[in-house]
Design a protein around this motif. Structure first.
Motif, PDB file in Angstrom:
ATOM      1  N   ALA A   1       0.662  -1.136  -0.154  1.00  0.00           N
ATOM      2  CA  ALA A   1      -0.236  -0.068  -0.014  1.00  0.00           C
ATOM      3  C   ALA A   1       0.931   1.204  -0.150  1.00  0.00           C
ATOM      4  O   ALA A   1       0.428   2.338  -0.357  1.00  0.00           O
ATOM      5  CB  ALA A   1      -0.993   0.206   1.387  1.00  0.00           C
ATOM      6  N   TRP A   2       2.142   1.280   0.484  1.00  0.00           N
ATOM      7  CA  TRP A   2       2.887   2.446   0.546  1.00  0.00           C
ATOM      8  C   TRP A   2       4.069   2.432  -0.411  1.00  0.00           C
ATOM      9  O   TRP A   2       4.736   3.139  -0.641  1.00  0.00           O
ATOM     10  CB  TRP A   2       4.039   2.322   1.970  1.00  0.00           C
ATOM     11  CG  TRP A   2       2.617   2.522   2.998  1.00  0.00           C
ATOM     12  CD1 TRP A   2       2.325   3.760   3.512  1.00  0.00           C
ATOM     13  CD2 TRP A   2       2.190   1.436   3.930  1.00  0.00           C
ATOM     14  NE1 TRP A   2       1.326   3.432   4.579  1.00  0.00           N
ATOM     15  CE2 TRP A   2       1.320   2.015   4.855  1.00  0.00           C
ATOM     16  CE3 TRP A   2       2.415   0.076   3.865  1.00  0.00           C
ATOM     17  CZ2 TRP A   2       0.620   1.260   5.779  1.00  0.00           C
ATOM     18  CZ3 TRP A   2       1.760  -0.943   4.979  1.00  0.00           C
ATOM     19  CH2 TRP A   2       1.067   0.077   5.826  1.00  0.00           C
ATOM     20  N   THR A   3       3.901   1.302  -1.541  1.00  0.00           N
ATOM     21  CA  THR A   3       4.634   1.305  -2.583  1.00  0.00           C
ATOM     22  C   THR A   3       4.360   1.961  -3.788  1.00  0.00           C
ATOM     23  O   THR A   3       3.328   1.296  -4.383  1.00  0.00           O
ATOM     24  CB  THR A   3       5.401  -0.036  -2.798  1.00  0.00           C
ATOM     25  OG1 THR A   3       6.011  -0.664  -1.545  1.00  0.00           O
ATOM     26  CG2 THR A   3       6.631  -0.198  -3.702  1.00  0.00           C
ATOM     27  N   SER A   4       4.839   3.012  -4.305  1.00  0.00           N
ATOM     28  CA  SER A   4       4.033   3.753  -5.404  1.00  0.00           C
ATOM     29  C   SER A   4       4.510   3.012  -6.809  1.00  0.00           C
ATOM     30  O   SER A   4       5.737   2.201  -6.701  1.00  0.00           O
ATOM     31  CB  SER A   4       4.476   5.150  -5.601  1.00  0.00           C
ATOM     32  OG  SER A   4       5.674   5.336  -5.615  1.00  0.00           O
ATOM     33  N   ASP A   5       3.842   3.216  -7.973  1.00  0.00           N
ATOM     34  CA  ASP A   5       4.622   2.844  -9.218  1.00  0.00           C
ATOM     35  C   ASP A   5       5.942   3.219  -9.385  1.00  0.00           C
ATOM     36  O   ASP A   5       6.842   2.718  -9.888  1.00  0.00           O
ATOM     37  CB  ASP A   5       3.439   3.220 -10.284  1.00  0.00           C
ATOM     38  CG  ASP A   5       2.300   2.452 -10.336  1.00  0.00           C
ATOM     39  OD1 ASP A   5       2.003   1.297  -9.738  1.00  0.00           O
ATOM     40  OD2 ASP A   5       1.394   2.856 -11.154  1.00  0.00           O
ATOM     41  N   ALA A   6       6.201   4.594  -9.085  1.00  0.00           N
ATOM     42  CA  ALA A   6       7.513   5.231  -9.272  1.00  0.00           C
ATOM     43  C   ALA A   6       8.592   4.271  -8.202  1.00  0.00           C
ATOM     44  O   ALA A   6       9.530   4.132  -8.844  1.00  0.00           O
ATOM     45  CB  ALA A   6       7.608   6.549  -8.779  1.00  0.00           C
ATOM     46  N   MET A   7       8.034   4.001  -7.184  1.00  0.00           N
ATOM     47  CA  MET A   7       9.016   3.238  -6.238  1.00  0.00           C
ATOM     48  C   MET A   7       9.326   1.877  -6.875  1.00  0.00           C
ATOM     49  O   MET A   7      10.598   1.262  -7.052  1.00  0.00           O
ATOM     50  CB  MET A   7       8.480   3.245  -4.971  1.00  0.00           C
ATOM     51  CG  MET A   7       9.430   2.383  -3.895  1.00  0.00           C
ATOM     52  SD  MET A   7      11.061   3.269  -3.779  1.00  0.00           S
ATOM     53  CE  MET A   7      10.582   4.606  -3.124  1.00  0.00           C
ATOM     54  N   VAL A   8       8.178   1.115  -7.403  1.00  0.00           N
ATOM     55  CA  VAL A   8       8.575  -0.036  -8.077  1.00  0.00           C
ATOM     56  C   VAL A   8       9.157   0.030  -9.307  1.00  0.00           C
ATOM     57  O   VAL A   8      10.049  -0.687  -9.370  1.00  0.00           O
ATOM     58  CB  VAL A   8       7.225  -0.679  -8.453  1.00  0.00           C
ATOM     59  CG1 VAL A   8       7.124  -2.054  -9.037  1.00  0.00           C
ATOM     60  CG2 VAL A   8       6.042  -0.841  -6.991  1.00  0.00           C
ATOM     61  N   ARG A   9       9.235   0.969  -9.989  1.00  0.00           N
ATOM     62  CA  ARG A   9       9.985   1.231 -11.365  1.00  0.00           C
ATOM     63  C   ARG A   9      11.414   1.076 -10.920  1.00  0.00           C
ATOM     64  O   ARG A   9      12.449   0.813 -11.379  1.00  0.00           O
ATOM     65  CB  ARG A   9       9.555   2.381 -11.994  1.00  0.00           C
ATOM     66  CG  ARG A   9       8.279   2.172 -12.872  1.00  0.00           C
ATOM     67  CD  ARG A   9       7.886   3.371 -13.655  1.00  0.00           C
ATOM     68  NE  ARG A   9       6.578   3.367 -14.041  1.00  0.00           N
ATOM     69  CZ  ARG A   9       6.188   2.703 -15.071  1.00  0.00           C
ATOM     70  NH1 ARG A   9       6.786   2.316 -15.890  1.00  0.00           N
ATOM     71  NH2 ARG A   9       4.819   2.569 -15.458  1.00  0.00           N
TER      72      ARG A   9
END
Length: 258
Positions: A97-105
């Protein structure tokens, strides 16, 4: 999420390329291409959705691989690394829930670049002196097993952490391959629970998975055929170059969006 996932032709092309790369890898052409699956698809759709679409495809490929390598695995590696991998999956689920798409990229991009760096380092060491087998270490197996579970949950990129521990063991290639097949087959099956809970196995994503499944099967068979013909000294530099380019792209996109 409803509707056709790949309404954009570019997104469909990226998805097909990703599935072909993963299928070739599962067929025997190595982990570099498998690492490209989510990053390539994530160039056009959210990385979490890309991972959700690929998971059912990976599981079907795992079943084929399990049959091909049945009875060949290292029990000690699995006993030390699989429980830790479950912890890594749980951490990934708890922090989703705290991991954004940007962070995953960014995570996927960095994983790709670290994977390439370790490959280059290993190639240099191999030229200087022959490697000697490293003994088992429960603590190291726990650390790298948990990281493999986490990165596998985030982006189906558990290969690099798994390899950090297992490659220095210098196992027989058949034993190494069979053990990794069992490890990731179990990890991928367990991931079905959190992926379903997070809504990534909805009708739209499962429809996309089903649409890509025949291509995945053909790619897996092609990988098994090509591995008997392609020269490694040509193939692997090309693949690691591709991993580097995609890793740089995703790392840059992730940093820009944070």
């Amino acid at each position: 999420m409803q509707g056709f996932v790949f309404s954009d032709p570019l997104a469909l092309a990226a998805a097909c390329l990703a599935v072909v790369l993963v299928g070739l890898s599962k067929g025997g052409l190595g982990g570099a291409m498998a690492l490209l699956g989510v990053p390539v698809m994530a160039l056009t759709i959210p990385p979490v959705q890309a991972a959700g679409i690929l998971l059912p495809i990976l599981i079907v490929m795992d079943w084929v691989s399990l049959w091909s390598w049945r009875g060949t695995f290292d029990r000690r590696v699995l006993k030390m690394m699989l429980p830790a991998a479950m912890v890594g999956i749980a951490v990934g689920w708890a922090t989703a829930a705290w991991t954004s798409d940007a962070m995953v990229r960014l995570i996927v991009g960095v994983i790709a670049l670290v994977f390439v760096a370790r490959w280059a380092q290993g190639a240099i060491k191999a030229r200087r002196s022959p490697a000697t087998p490293r003994p088992h270490n429960a603590a190291a197996a726990g650390v790298w097993g948990s990281l493999a579970g986490y990165t596998s949950f985030v982006a189906h990129a558990g290969g690099p952490p798994y390899q950090v521990y297992t490659l220095p063991l210098r196992q027989d290639p058949r034993l190494y391959t069979g053990t990794s097949v069992v490890f990731f087959a179990v990890v991928n099956m367990v991931k079905l629970i959190p992926y379903a809970a997070l809504g990534q196995l909805d009708v739209a994503n499962l429809t996309a998975s089903a649409m890509l499944m025949p291509l995945a099967a053909l790619a897996t068979l092609a990988g098994a055929a090509l591995v008997r013909r392609m020269r490694p000294e040509v193939f692997y530099p090309l693949m690691y170059t591709m991993v580097t380019l995609v890793g740089c792209k995703l790392t840059w996109d992730g940093l820009q969006a944070l």
